[in-house]
Design an enzyme around this catalytic site. Structure first.
Site, PDB file in Angstrom:
ATOM      1  N   MET A   1      27.953   8.457  31.349  1.00 26.21           N
ATOM      2  CA  MET A   1      28.224   9.651  32.161  1.00 26.21           C
ATOM      3  C   MET A   1      29.670   9.758  32.628  1.00 26.21           C
ATOM      4  SD  MET A   1      25.284  10.918  31.976  1.00 26.21           S
ATOM      5  CE  MET A   1      23.522  10.725  32.111  1.00 26.21           C
TER       6      MET A   1
ATOM      7  N   LEU B   1      36.033  10.212  29.180  1.00 20.47           N
ATOM      8  CA  LEU B   1      37.157   9.457  28.624  1.00 20.47           C
ATOM      9  C   LEU B   1      38.125  10.463  28.013  1.00 20.47           C
ATOM     10  CD1 LEU B   1      35.125   6.650  26.825  1.00 20.47           C
ATOM     11  CD2 LEU B   1      36.356   6.456  28.990  1.00 20.47           C
TER      12      LEU B   1
ATOM     13  N   ASN C   1      27.628  10.684  20.503  1.00 17.02           N
ATOM     14  CA  ASN C   1      26.998  10.895  21.807  1.00 17.02           C
ATOM     15  C   ASN C   1      25.642  11.559  21.608  1.00 17.02           C
ATOM     16  OD1 ASN C   1      26.779  11.364  24.717  1.00 17.02           O
ATOM     17  ND2 ASN C   1      27.291  13.501  24.295  1.00 17.02           N
TER      18      ASN C   1
ATOM     19  N   HIS D   1      23.107  14.107  23.420  1.00 20.43           N
ATOM     20  CA  HIS D   1      23.080  15.094  24.502  1.00 20.43           C
ATOM     21  C   HIS D   1      21.677  15.702  24.578  1.00 20.43           C
ATOM     22  CE1 HIS D   1      24.642  17.990  27.331  1.00 20.43           C
ATOM     23  NE2 HIS D   1      23.953  18.918  26.693  1.00 20.43           N
TER      24      HIS D   1
ATOM     25  N   GLU E   1      37.030  17.633  22.930  1.00 22.79           N
ATOM     26  CA  GLU E   1      36.294  18.729  23.562  1.00 22.79           C
ATOM     27  C   GLU E   1      34.928  18.210  24.035  1.00 22.79           C
ATOM     28  OE1 GLU E   1      34.378  23.022  22.349  1.00 22.79           O
ATOM     29  OE2 GLU E   1      35.622  21.978  20.898  1.00 22.79           O
TER      30      GLU E   1
HETATM   31  C1  GAR Z   1      19.622  10.907  28.347  1.00 19.48           C
HETATM   32  O1  GAR Z   1      18.737  11.988  28.467  1.00 19.48           O
HETATM   33  C2  GAR Z   1      20.906  11.343  27.674  1.00 19.48           C
HETATM   34  O2  GAR Z   1      20.709  12.280  26.661  1.00 19.48           O
HETATM   35  C3  GAR Z   1      21.640  11.959  28.834  1.00 19.48           C
HETATM   36  O3  GAR Z   1      21.353  11.125  29.927  1.00 19.48           O
HETATM   37  C4  GAR Z   1      20.108  10.466  29.732  1.00 19.48           C
HETATM   38  C5  GAR Z   1      20.345   8.978  29.806  1.00 19.48           C
HETATM   39  O4  GAR Z   1      19.140   8.268  29.756  1.00 19.48           O
HETATM   40  N1  GAR Z   1      23.039  12.049  28.542  1.00 19.48           N
HETATM   41  C6  GAR Z   1      23.802  13.040  28.994  1.00 19.48           C
HETATM   42  O5  GAR Z   1      23.406  13.923  29.718  1.00 19.48           O
HETATM   43  C7  GAR Z   1      25.251  12.976  28.530  1.00 19.48           C
HETATM   44  N2  GAR Z   1      25.882  14.245  28.681  1.00 19.48           N
HETATM   45  P1  GAR Z   1      19.094   6.731  29.350  1.00 19.48           P
HETATM   46  O6  GAR Z   1      20.101   5.992  30.222  1.00 19.48           O
HETATM   47  O7  GAR Z   1      17.685   6.334  29.702  1.00 19.48           O
HETATM   48  O8  GAR Z   1      19.386   6.601  27.886  1.00 19.48           O
END
Ligand code: GAR
Length: 208
Positions: free
Chosen positions: A91, A94, A108, A110, A149
């Site tokens: 989260m 960078l 990544n 998303h 981006e």
């Molecule tokens: C996941 O849903 C991932 O897709 C999201 O955070 C959660 C992490 O869960 N990522 C984002 O929102 C990035 N922009 P986890 O720690 O249990 O894998």
């Protein structure tokens, strides 16, 4: 073998999906060699330790700005000889230093169908809150390469998931993780590690 370094900030269920896939031989030529967390109390670190994977912690708050943090992260990734960097619930932003050191070597996951509900401010449960507020009937997950981006790099895989009446951000998040994220993230990693992804005209093309 390709060294996979996984970046995490929280619970690490996507990291767990990668660990489980590796155990089943489903990461192809890839091996998770290090997990780096942006928070010392990320449960993802325990998951890594339970599976004998090296861990490192780079706490964002200990650095003055994004540039200093990105420099430290770039150095850590080079020390770990990363062939692939996976943001799995990472989260922290960078900057371009990291992207230019690892071009098309960072991906990544998303929790939405990009280009919907993505970009600055769309992370974790906020993404699902926005999807429910809009009333979309389908959401899902996207795995993409990381570029300068935010959430804008070439898309590798996507999977749609139904939104149901009565969903809360939590129930939608859980369904999207189970039905989409935990499947397309390991599969995208496998495709990368088996050299099945190329970039053509700025888009990711999968050659099976
Ligand atoms: C996941 O849903 C991932 O897709 C999201 O955070 C959660 C992490 O869960 N990522 C984002 O929102 C990035 N922009 P986890 O720690 O249990 O894998």
């Amino acid at each position: 073998m390709k060294n996979i370094v996984v970046l995490v900030s929280g619970g690490g269920t996507n990291l767990q999906a990668l660990i489980d896939a590796e155990k089943k031989g489903m990461l192809g030529n890839g091996k998770i060699t290090c997990v780096i967390a942006s928070k010392a109390d990320a449960y993802a670190l325990t998951r890594a330790e339970n599976n004998g994977i090296k861990t490192r912690v780079l706490v964002r708050k200990e650095y003055d700005d994004v540039a200093a943090y990105s420099k430290a992260m770039t150095e850590a990734l080079k020390e770990e000889k990363a062939d692939l960097v996976v943001y799995a619930g990472f989260m922290t932003i960078l900057d371009e230093q990291v992207c230019s050191a690892f071009p098309y070597k960072m991906m990544n996951v998303h929790p939405a169908l990009i280009p919907s509900f993505c970009g600055k401010g769309f992370y974790g449960l906020h993404v699902h809150e926005a999807a429910l507020k809009k009333g979309v009937k389908l959401s899902g997950a996207t795995v993409h390469f990381v570029t300068e981006e935010c959430d804008g790099g070439p898309i590798i895989m996507q999977k749609a998931v139904e939104v149901k009446n009565g969903d809360t951000p939590e129930t939608l998040q859980k369904r999207i993780m189970e039905e989409a994220e935990w499947k397309i993230l390991p599969e995208s990693v496998r495709l990368f590690c088996d050299d099945k992804i190329s970039i053509v005209d700025g888009k990711a093309v999968i050659n099976q």
